[in-house]
Write an enzyme that holds these catalytic residues in place. Structure first.
Site, PDB file in Angstrom:
ATOM      1  N   LEU A  33      20.338 -23.023 -49.948  1.00  0.00           N
ATOM      2  CA  LEU A  33      19.970 -24.403 -49.552  1.00  0.00           C
ATOM      3  C   LEU A  33      21.003 -25.061 -48.633  1.00  0.00           C
ATOM      4  O   LEU A  33      21.047 -26.282 -48.548  1.00  0.00           O
ATOM      5  CB  LEU A  33      19.714 -25.274 -50.788  1.00  0.00           C
ATOM      6  CG  LEU A  33      18.558 -24.827 -51.692  1.00  0.00           C
ATOM      7  CD1 LEU A  33      18.467 -25.714 -52.925  1.00  0.00           C
ATOM      8  CD2 LEU A  33      17.229 -24.856 -50.929  1.00  0.00           C
ATOM      9  N   GLY A  36      18.324 -25.228 -45.894  1.00  0.00           N
ATOM     10  CA  GLY A  36      16.945 -25.251 -46.407  1.00  0.00           C
ATOM     11  C   GLY A  36      16.684 -26.500 -47.229  1.00  0.00           C
ATOM     12  O   GLY A  36      17.621 -27.186 -47.641  1.00  0.00           O
ATOM     13  N   ILE A  52      23.334 -15.040 -50.017  1.00  0.00           N
ATOM     14  CA  ILE A  52      22.897 -13.652 -49.739  1.00  0.00           C
ATOM     15  C   ILE A  52      24.061 -12.656 -49.776  1.00  0.00           C
ATOM     16  O   ILE A  52      23.849 -11.452 -49.887  1.00  0.00           O
ATOM     17  CB  ILE A  52      22.187 -13.523 -48.361  1.00  0.00           C
ATOM     18  CG1 ILE A  52      23.030 -14.185 -47.257  1.00  0.00           C
ATOM     19  CG2 ILE A  52      20.763 -14.057 -48.411  1.00  0.00           C
ATOM     20  CD1 ILE A  52      22.697 -13.696 -45.876  1.00  0.00           C
ATOM     21  N   ALA A  73      17.446 -15.476 -44.016  1.00  0.00           N
ATOM     22  CA  ALA A  73      18.608 -16.352 -44.274  1.00  0.00           C
ATOM     23  C   ALA A  73      19.688 -16.043 -43.250  1.00  0.00           C
ATOM     24  O   ALA A  73      20.001 -14.877 -43.003  1.00  0.00           O
ATOM     25  CB  ALA A  73      19.137 -16.133 -45.685  1.00  0.00           C
ATOM     26  N   ALA A  74      20.233 -17.088 -42.651  1.00  0.00           N
ATOM     27  CA  ALA A  74      21.244 -16.874 -41.608  1.00  0.00           C
ATOM     28  C   ALA A  74      21.953 -18.169 -41.284  1.00  0.00           C
ATOM     29  O   ALA A  74      21.468 -19.260 -41.596  1.00  0.00           O
ATOM     30  CB  ALA A  74      20.572 -16.339 -40.344  1.00  0.00           C
ATOM     31  N   TYR A 140      26.855 -16.076 -32.475  1.00  0.00           N
ATOM     32  CA  TYR A 140      25.556 -15.962 -33.169  1.00  0.00           C
ATOM     33  C   TYR A 140      24.778 -14.763 -32.617  1.00  0.00           C
ATOM     34  O   TYR A 140      24.280 -13.924 -33.382  1.00  0.00           O
ATOM     35  CB  TYR A 140      24.766 -17.267 -32.991  1.00  0.00           C
ATOM     36  CG  TYR A 140      23.319 -17.184 -33.413  1.00  0.00           C
ATOM     37  CD1 TYR A 140      22.965 -17.060 -34.754  1.00  0.00           C
ATOM     38  CD2 TYR A 140      22.294 -17.228 -32.461  1.00  0.00           C
ATOM     39  CE1 TYR A 140      21.619 -16.988 -35.135  1.00  0.00           C
ATOM     40  CE2 TYR A 140      20.958 -17.168 -32.839  1.00  0.00           C
ATOM     41  CZ  TYR A 140      20.622 -17.042 -34.175  1.00  0.00           C
ATOM     42  OH  TYR A 140      19.301 -16.965 -34.548  1.00  0.00           O
ATOM     43  N   GLU A 265      27.630 -26.308 -20.549  1.00  0.00           N
ATOM     44  CA  GLU A 265      28.344 -25.068 -20.208  1.00  0.00           C
ATOM     45  C   GLU A 265      27.667 -23.887 -20.913  1.00  0.00           C
ATOM     46  O   GLU A 265      27.391 -23.957 -22.107  1.00  0.00           O
ATOM     47  CB  GLU A 265      29.797 -25.217 -20.705  1.00  0.00           C
ATOM     48  CG  GLU A 265      30.745 -24.135 -20.287  1.00  0.00           C
ATOM     49  CD  GLU A 265      31.448 -24.466 -18.972  1.00  0.00           C
ATOM     50  OE1 GLU A 265      31.998 -23.540 -18.403  1.00  0.00           O
ATOM     51  OE2 GLU A 265      31.412 -25.624 -18.535  1.00  0.00           O
TER      52      GLU A 265
HETATM   53  P1  NAD Z   1      16.900 -22.451 -41.076  1.00  0.00           P
HETATM   54  O1  NAD Z   1      18.333 -22.870 -41.008  1.00  0.00           O
HETATM   55  O2  NAD Z   1      15.863 -23.504 -41.254  1.00  0.00           O
HETATM   56  O3  NAD Z   1      16.705 -21.375 -42.229  1.00  0.00           O
HETATM   57  C1  NAD Z   1      17.735 -20.551 -42.693  1.00  0.00           C
HETATM   58  C2  NAD Z   1      17.679 -20.558 -44.211  1.00  0.00           C
HETATM   59  O4  NAD Z   1      18.701 -19.659 -44.688  1.00  0.00           O
HETATM   60  C3  NAD Z   1      17.965 -21.933 -44.817  1.00  0.00           C
HETATM   61  O5  NAD Z   1      17.005 -22.218 -45.813  1.00  0.00           O
HETATM   62  C4  NAD Z   1      19.355 -21.791 -45.409  1.00  0.00           C
HETATM   63  O6  NAD Z   1      19.558 -22.635 -46.526  1.00  0.00           O
HETATM   64  C5  NAD Z   1      19.407 -20.301 -45.758  1.00  0.00           C
HETATM   65  N1  NAD Z   1      20.762 -19.757 -45.763  1.00  0.00           N
HETATM   66  C6  NAD Z   1      21.715 -19.879 -44.810  1.00  0.00           C
HETATM   67  N2  NAD Z   1      22.820 -19.222 -45.178  1.00  0.00           N
HETATM   68  C7  NAD Z   1      22.569 -18.659 -46.384  1.00  0.00           C
HETATM   69  C8  NAD Z   1      23.320 -17.862 -47.282  1.00  0.00           C
HETATM   70  N3  NAD Z   1      24.582 -17.499 -47.013  1.00  0.00           N
HETATM   71  N4  NAD Z   1      22.737 -17.451 -48.429  1.00  0.00           N
HETATM   72  C9  NAD Z   1      21.473 -17.824 -48.728  1.00  0.00           C
HETATM   73  N5  NAD Z   1      20.700 -18.582 -47.925  1.00  0.00           N
HETATM   74  C10 NAD Z   1      21.254 -18.996 -46.765  1.00  0.00           C
HETATM   75  O7  NAD Z   1      16.633 -21.594 -39.757  1.00  0.00           O
HETATM   76  P2  NAD Z   1      15.267 -21.052 -39.141  1.00  0.00           P
HETATM   77  O8  NAD Z   1      15.130 -21.660 -37.809  1.00  0.00           O
HETATM   78  O9  NAD Z   1      14.159 -21.123 -40.132  1.00  0.00           O
HETATM   79  O10 NAD Z   1      15.659 -19.526 -38.903  1.00  0.00           O
HETATM   80  C11 NAD Z   1      15.223 -18.475 -39.762  1.00  0.00           C
HETATM   81  C12 NAD Z   1      15.663 -17.155 -39.157  1.00  0.00           C
HETATM   82  O11 NAD Z   1      15.054 -16.979 -37.868  1.00  0.00           O
HETATM   83  C13 NAD Z   1      17.180 -17.042 -38.927  1.00  0.00           C
HETATM   84  O12 NAD Z   1      17.572 -15.744 -39.257  1.00  0.00           O
HETATM   85  C14 NAD Z   1      17.330 -17.303 -37.440  1.00  0.00           C
HETATM   86  O13 NAD Z   1      18.481 -16.675 -36.928  1.00  0.00           O
HETATM   87  C15 NAD Z   1      16.054 -16.694 -36.903  1.00  0.00           C
HETATM   88  N6  NAD Z   1      15.633 -17.228 -35.594  1.00  0.00           N
HETATM   89  C16 NAD Z   1      15.259 -18.545 -35.477  1.00  0.00           C
HETATM   90  C17 NAD Z   1      14.856 -19.033 -34.243  1.00  0.00           C
HETATM   91  C18 NAD Z   1      14.410 -20.467 -34.043  1.00  0.00           C
HETATM   92  O14 NAD Z   1      14.067 -20.826 -32.906  1.00  0.00           O
HETATM   93  N7  NAD Z   1      14.372 -21.301 -35.068  1.00  0.00           N
HETATM   94  C19 NAD Z   1      14.860 -18.180 -33.114  1.00  0.00           C
HETATM   95  C20 NAD Z   1      15.269 -16.865 -33.275  1.00  0.00           C
HETATM   96  C21 NAD Z   1      15.631 -16.395 -34.524  1.00  0.00           C
END
Ligand code: NAD
Length: 315
Positions: A33, A36, A52, A73-74, A140, A265
């Site tokens: 969270l 999230g 994770i 998760a990321a 990233y 930049e």
């Molecule tokens: P988001 O930040 O809404 O979702 C990421 C979720 O991962 C969150 O709920 C967060 O609480 C959880 N999280 C983060 N670190 C954590 C940890 N250490 N342990 C457990 N949970 C953890 O982001 P999103 O936009 O929904 O992205 C989801 C995925 O899609 C990511 O891997 C992101 O890199 C990838 N992505 C997103 C986009 C975009 O445009 N949004 C584009 C390319 C890739």
């Protein structure tokens, strides 16, 4: 079918969880969270508030023994990765390795990974394909690319099956006004707060904007197809920031005030991903055009809010 979604409380993950549950699957979520939101978590999902990278997350994977794991998760904020590269690597690389080790032990049949167009860096090509050279311009992009390499090696060395999905710029309901590709969410946030919209550069820069529901359907397709493939999930359509603003003004019914500031930049001028491989290997293509996707996002962000305000003022 039993699945785990890491990041299932996040923007994209929460939509994926809803779709998996509507298909009758048993869904378990691993999410700490950090970005999230609890209110987006489907009540029918089993929610574990864990990191994770933890031993606890490994134990849950071993106990649940899911058929498939969607690893979303990321640390997904480009700017944060540049400021805190070690933090970014801990989550995106070490966290992914932790997940992979547990998945291998639990004999998970498919590991589906959320990767990104940021792996390419500033290539500035008209249309990128999956075999393009990868020169990330942020930690990233580098951490996601490194995680991809670990996933491929886990297959080579341990036969852990996978599909890597490289998303273009995702937008839609529940997106926070920050992080990667969040420009649409940022614009709606400005409209909500009644401010003018600040555009970096001349607004002619283009991106490949894909609606979140199309990302969800690609993930569902990856349960069946795309084994051991790295596949771009995109619309193959370029939309400029100025076009996005005009479309939002049309939907909103009034012209949105905009101001221009210096280009940032390192910002990429154009980014567009070819989706032919996805059509061929995943049997998938996007359904939403940008107008329809923006309309649904608007209905979630602005209309719903003004209905609540109207109801309050009538009380
Ligand atoms: P988001 O930040 O809404 O979702 C990421 C979720 O991962 C969150 O709920 C967060 O609480 C959880 N999280 C983060 N670190 C954590 C940890 N250490 N342990 C457990 N949970 C953890 O982001 P999103 O936009 O929904 O992205 C989801 C995925 O899609 C990511 O891997 C992101 O890199 C990838 N992505 C997103 C986009 C975009 O445009 N949004 C584009 C390319 C890739």
């Amino acid at each position: 079918m039993k699945v785990i979604v890491s990041g299932g409380a996040g923007f994209i993950g929460s939509h994926l969880v809803d779709a998996l549950i509507s298909k009758g699957m048993e869904v378990h979520i691993l999410d700490n969270l950090v970005s999230g939101q609890k209110e987006y978590v489907n009540p029918q999902a089993h929610m574990y508030v864990v990191d994770i990278g933890s031993e606890e997350a490994r134990k849950i994977i071993m106990e649940v023994r899911p058929d498939a794991v969607f690893h979303l998760a990321a640390q997904a904020d480009v700017g944060k990765s540049v400021l805190y590269p070690r933090y970014d690597a801990d989550i995106n690389i070490i966290g992914t390795i932790n997940m992979l080790e547990a998945c291998h032990k639990a004999k998970v049949k498919k590991f589906i990974f959320a990767s990104t167009s940021a792996v390419y860096g500033n290539l500035n090509r008209e249309l990128l394909s999956e075999d393009e050279v990868t020169i990330p311009a942020s930690y990233y992009g580098l951490s996601k690319l490194t995680a991809e390499s670990y996933i491929r090696l886990f297959y080579e060395l341990y036969r852990q099956p996978y599909t890597i999905l490289r998303y273009a710029n995702v937008y839609g309901p529940r997106q926070m006004a920050k992080g990667e590709g969040g420009v649409v969410a940022v614009f709606f946030d400005r409209i909500k707060k009644g401010g003018s919209i600040n555009v970096h550069g001349d607004g002619k820069q283009t991106r490949d904007f894909i609606y979140v529901k199309d990302i969800v359907s690609a993930n569902l397709a990856a349960l069946t197809y795309g084994n051991q493939e790295t596949i771009q999930i995109s619309t193959s359509q370029k939309t400029s920031i100025n076009e996005i603003l005009s479309l939002i003004s049309d939907i909103h019914g009034i012209s949105v005030a905009r101001g221009f500031t210096a280009a940032r930049e390192g910002d990429i001028k154009h980014s567009c991903l070819c989706n032919k491989k996805a059509q061929h290997h995943l049997n998938w293509k996007p359904i939403y055009n940008i107008e329809d996707g923006l309309k649904e996002t608007y209905a979630f962000n602005i209309k719903a809010e003004s209905n609540v305000n109207e109801a309050k003022s009538n009380d």
